[in-house]
Design an enzyme around this catalytic site. Structure first.
Site, PDB file in Angstrom:
ATOM      1  N   ASP A 113      -0.223  -6.937   7.104  1.00  0.00           N
ATOM      2  CA  ASP A 113       0.695  -7.842   7.796  1.00  0.00           C
ATOM      3  C   ASP A 113       1.231  -8.856   6.791  1.00  0.00           C
ATOM      4  OD1 ASP A 113      -1.087 -10.628   8.696  1.00  0.00           O
ATOM      5  OD2 ASP A 113      -2.127  -8.888   7.901  1.00  0.00           O
TER       6      ASP A 113
ATOM      7  N   HIS B  21      -2.166   1.117   6.025  1.00  0.00           N
ATOM      8  CA  HIS B  21      -1.543   0.300   7.070  1.00  0.00           C
ATOM      9  C   HIS B  21      -0.836  -0.874   6.394  1.00  0.00           C
ATOM     10  CE1 HIS B  21      -1.014  -1.472  11.048  1.00  0.00           C
ATOM     11  NE2 HIS B  21      -1.415  -2.621  10.529  1.00  0.00           N
TER      12      HIS B  21
ATOM     13  N   ASP C 157      -6.491   8.971   6.608  1.00  0.00           N
ATOM     14  CA  ASP C 157      -5.370   8.378   5.870  1.00  0.00           C
ATOM     15  C   ASP C 157      -4.131   8.389   6.761  1.00  0.00           C
ATOM     16  OD1 ASP C 157      -3.658   7.401   3.972  1.00  0.00           O
ATOM     17  OD2 ASP C 157      -3.541   9.257   2.800  1.00  0.00           O
TER      18      ASP C 157
ATOM     19  N   GLU D 102      -6.331  -0.109   6.241  1.00  0.00           N
ATOM     20  CA  GLU D 102      -5.539  -1.264   5.836  1.00  0.00           C
ATOM     21  C   GLU D 102      -5.883  -1.616   4.395  1.00  0.00           C
ATOM     22  OE1 GLU D 102      -3.988  -5.506   7.733  1.00  0.00           O
ATOM     23  OE2 GLU D 102      -5.977  -4.765   8.264  1.00  0.00           O
TER      24      GLU D 102
END
Length: 912
Positions: free
Chosen positions: A202, A530, A578, A587
């Site tokens: 993020d 991610h 994956d 992540e």
């Protein structure tokens, strides 16, 4: 949550429902229910598919149910057999569920590429025997941080055209930017918090994760200054592909400074409530959609409230940075130290400002239920930098002193005592030699336990004790391997070096899934981490993860829908896939890559033949003689020491006071001037010679008395007062104590405007009462000694008392939206104050029409009786101005139809 696991408030658990909801509802990424191939375990011969290092043990794992040894052969790239032998039966392996053999081909040590190991009718993926890949990995793992920089364009000249991108969050449309960010909970100001690193997949920036990541980069360099044979030139200026690579400073420190500067900007400025404290984090108002290029993020950015943990993280890494930049950039060094000292004082005045576990809208909570470890870490860094008795007392008085935090577990973002221990074990300081030795012994004991667990596994991963692999297991394995590396630094025992390289084998393919967890390394390297930008699986125009990016790795708790749907019943080391949406296993994060970068840097340094260990200390230096004695200084000169094996690294001048030792000067010559002494005072000094193997010898002592008068001196100036526990009519002030040659008898607290004394105290703290609500107060402090002499006034502190509490009126509007998946769902609620007056608190009520249950909520406190749900505000979002709103959310479960509630109340009033 248990303090014995990384689950001490794991931030990434909060990415779960919201990241999936964003991916499904906003971006149309593959739904969790969509079929895809289960993880392929690959060949039964599991190897480090990148490279084994010459001179280091070379072991592979064979999956076989045979109860007898089986034959193996090693072939080179031309297909010629170059070695052969018999496997060793290892048997059942609990963490993988495999029946295993071990194949040790360490006797073959010829460098080359394209080797293949075969046994039981199976052949491995090809691999090299070479030290070159691990030397390259050192820089690729560090390059991750430039990729993750916020507030600067990532240029193709450093990363290539595929990974170049525009600067994110500088306020260039559509960004709202990080240059003037308001508080999620009203604070009356905005901060310029540009820069720093995006934390993970993020685009949030979290102080407590940035703290350990920055420390590890800085420590990777600082270690080379104090360990024999360490190679500081490998991290010097010009070694990394970053914009600062020709500025005369070590590149790794330049990269770390990008984050340190951001951490300093997160500090509450002077004159504001909570001045000196540090905001816990800054991120989007709601979770960023997947994928989103940073420069295209249009959401509002918000500061979360301050926390003691964040404040101490900043204090620790800023103090560490201060000593590393002292000669490189004295101005920045002084700035960092001042901020660190101010933060530490503020944290001591506010020791229980814990981050809320419900502050998880738009970013992870990173909550932490204890900060004893952060206090110890920060005190250790400040003491190592300043030598101050104040910080020394906090270090030696801590329950974690002398390595006791290692008795619980190593270190991670939520358990940082071991970072302080590592600094005290490496950086010369004034602690008793026996205490430093005890700290090193505690690290070695931890390494021994980790090595014992590793050696009992078929796939060598020194994870924490137990059979559960938690979120970010690879990061914890890397941290524990770093402890193995330190044990080698302290003892020279080859078993620890072997353990480090075995851990790299695990990361690069010698694991149950034949999976390299390092992007760009190996035939089956991770690609679909991610991430909002390295999101090729979600958008073919975007790239896969760049080389050196480190996946979080197996997580047996299966905390995302992809993992839950496709990995059920997996053995701990096989709980990985994956896939971009499998965020609980795949992540990336700065604190995992910093652990890998530290490890790879150490391994690259030790990729040759193990150096001989020097066990002979240097010759004893001559007894120092004193000259140029003044009121406050003395020059000491001594006969130089010698060391024919490792050479003399330098000298420390040590002040001896009882059993306490304090380094007061360091030099590479046989002379030093000691300053900052007290007039008419006797001092005892010894000189310690250090060789390049970190061995030392001490001279005989010399006692010197400074010149000057014995007159009674006034007290020193008290430290900056810090306001805490502010209410409508009161507040608590705390400051650093004054010192006095005869003794301090008390303190006066004065109004700065007119000098009126408003309170007195015998201690460096006072609780004020009878103040007027909603009023600014500017106060200062002075000290008094036994002769009635007064100190100079301290710097002033400004704070504003809280407004009087009024009953919140009605008038409300509620919006409710839910995204369902399987038998679960994520709900988002926005509560709007449509009345003409501000709310100071709120209570939301609604009733589910079906069998829905709230299973996990954030940004508020949730309770449910039958189908009736009551939600009360968190401490930071209770105040909602007229026309304002606040957003909350929760995860839930249901069966049948997930019908939304139709009626809501706030503070008992029905809402639109």
């Amino acid at each position: 949550m248990s303090r014995n696991t990384h689950h001490r408030g794991p931030r990434r658990a909060r990415v779960a429902a919201v990241a999936v909801a964003a991916a499904l509802a906003v971006c149309g990424v593959v739904a969790p229910q969509a079929a895809f191939a289960a993880p392929d375990p690959g060949s039964q011969v599991k190897v480090n598919q990148v490279a084994y290092v010459p001179g280091v043990a070379k072991v592979a794992t064979l999956v076989s149910t045979s109860t007898s040894p089986v034959a193996w052969t090693l072939r080179n790239a031309a297909g010629t057999t170059v070695a052969s032998g018999q496997s060793t039966v290892r048997g059942a392996d609990a963490l993988s569920g495999d029946s295993t053999h071990l194949i040790d081909f360490s006797t073959f040590d010829t460098p080359g590429s394209g080797y293949v190991l075969s046994a039981a009718g199976a052949s491995s993926l090809p691999f090299d025997i070479s030290a070159d890949p691990v030397k390259k990995l050192r820089y690729d793992a560090l390059a991750f941080f430039y990729h993750q920089r916020s507030g600067i364009a990532i240029e193709s000249q450093y990363v290539g055209g595929t990974y170049a991108r525009a600067a994110g969050h500088l306020g260039v449309a559509p960004n709202q930017g990080d240059t003037s960010v308001p508080c999620r909970q009203s604070c009356g100001y905005s901060l310029d918090v540009r820069g720093g690193w995006y934390d993970a997949g993020d685009q949030g920036k979290y102080v407590v994760n940035g703290g350990i990541a920055t420390w590890q980069l800085q420590n990777a360099y600082e270690r080379t200054l104090h360990v024999a044979g360490a190679d500081a030139t490998a991290l010097a200026d010009g070694t990394m592909a970053i914009p600062e690579r020709a500025n005369g400073a070590p590149d790794v420190l330049d990269e770390a400074r990008w984050e340190v500067e951001f951490l300093l900007r997160m500090q509450v400025p002077v004159g504001r409530t909570d001045a000196g404290m540090v905001h816990h984090k800054i991120h989007d108002e709601n979770w960023t959609a997947l994928p989103t290029i940073p420069a295209r993020d249009s959401q509002r950015r918000l500061l979360s409230p301050v926390s003691t943990a964040a404040t101490l993280n900043m204090a620790a890494v800023a103090a560490q940075a201060s000593r590393l930049w002292k000669t490189l950039d004295p101005t920045f060094s002084a700035k960092a130290l001042s901020a660190a000292q101010t933060a530490y004082a503020a944290a001591k005045a506010n020791p229980n400002r814990l981050a809320s576990s419900s502050d998880g809208t738009g970013g992870g909570a990173y909550s932490d239920d204890s900060v004893t470890d952060e206090f110890y870490w920060a005190a250790a860094e400040l003491y190592a930098t300043t030598g101050s008795d104040q910080y020394r007392a906090d270090v030696t008085g801590s329950s974690l002193y002398k390595g006791r935090s290692f008795a619980q577990r190593g270190y991670d973002w939520g358990w940082t005592g071991g970072l302080g221990d590592t600094t005290l074990a490496l950086v010369p300081n004034g602690l008793p030699a026996t205490d430093v030795a005890a700290t090193r012994s505690a690290i070695v004991a931890f390494a021994d336990a980790a090595l014992t667990r590793q050696n009992a596994q078929a796939y060598p991963a020194p994870n924490n004790a137990g059979s559960v692999y938690y979120w970010g297991s690879n990061g914890q394995v890397a941290n524990n391997a770093n402890a193995l590396a330190l044990a080698y630094d302290f003892t020279g025992q080859a078993k620890y070096r072997t353990g480090v390289f075995a851990t790299l084998d695990y990361f690069q393919g010698r694991n149950p899934l034949n999976q390299s967890y390092i992007a760009g390394y190996g035939e089956r390297a991770v690609q679909n981490v991610h991430h909002r930008f390295w999101a090729h699986q979600a958008d073919a125009s975007l790239p896969i993860a760049p080389p050196g990016s480190f996946s979080g790795g197996p997580n047996s708790e299966l905390q995302d829908p992809i993992a839950a749907a496709h990995l059920g019943g997996c053995a701990a080391q096989k709980c990985f896939v994956d896939h971009i949406e499998a965020y609980s296993v795949n992540e990336v994060a700065i604190n995992w890559n910093s652990a890998l970068a530290w490890l790879a840097s150490w391994a690259a340094e030790h990729a040759g033949t193990a150096p001989a260990v020097d066990t002979t200390p240097p010759a004893v230096p001559g007894t120092p003689t004193a000259s140029a004695v003044t009121d406050t200084s003395v020059t000491l000169t001594w006969t130089a020491s010698s060391d024919p094996e490792s050479g003399i690294a330098g000298y420390d001048v040590i002040r001896v006071a009882g059993d306490a030792l304090q380094i007061v000067a360091s030099t590479t010559t046989a002379s030093a001037t000691v300053t900052g002494l007290t007039p008419s005072t006797s001092y005892t000094f010894v000189v310690r010679a250090r060789n390049n193997a970190r061995l030392s010898s001490d001279s005989a002592s010399v006692t010197v008395r400074t010149t000057g008068t014995t007159a009674d001196l006034p007290p020193s100036t008290p430290g900056l007062p810090v306001a805490s526990a502010i209410t409508q009519t009161g507040a608590t002030l705390t400051w650093t104590a004054s010192t006095d040659d005869k003794g301090v008898t008390g303190y006066d607290v004065l109004r700065a405007q007119d000098g009126t004394v408003v309170a007195t105290s015998n201690t460096p703290s006072v609780t004020l009462t009878g103040l007027t609500p909603s009023t600014d107060h500017v106060l200062t402090v002075r000290a008094k000694d036994t002769a009635g002499q007064l100190s100079a006034l301290s710097p002033s502190v400004t704070f504003r008392t809280l407004p009087e509490v009024t009953q919140p009126p009605g008038g409300c509007k509620v919006t409710y939206a839910a995204n369902s998946w399987g038998n679960g769902f994520t709900a988002s609620i926005t509560v709007t104050n449509t009345s003409s007056s501000a709310w100071t608190s709120w209570r939301l009520g609604f009733t589910f029409p079906g069998d829905q249950k709230v299973t996990q909520g954030w940004s508020a406190t949730y309770s449910q009786t039958g189908s009736a749900v009551t939600v009360t505000n968190a401490p930071w979002n209770g105040t909602v101005p007229a026309g304002g709103s606040t957003s909350i959310g929760f995860n839930g479960s249901y069966s049948g139809t997930n019908t939304a509630p139709t009626a809501f109340t706030v503070n008992g009033t029905p809402c639109a």
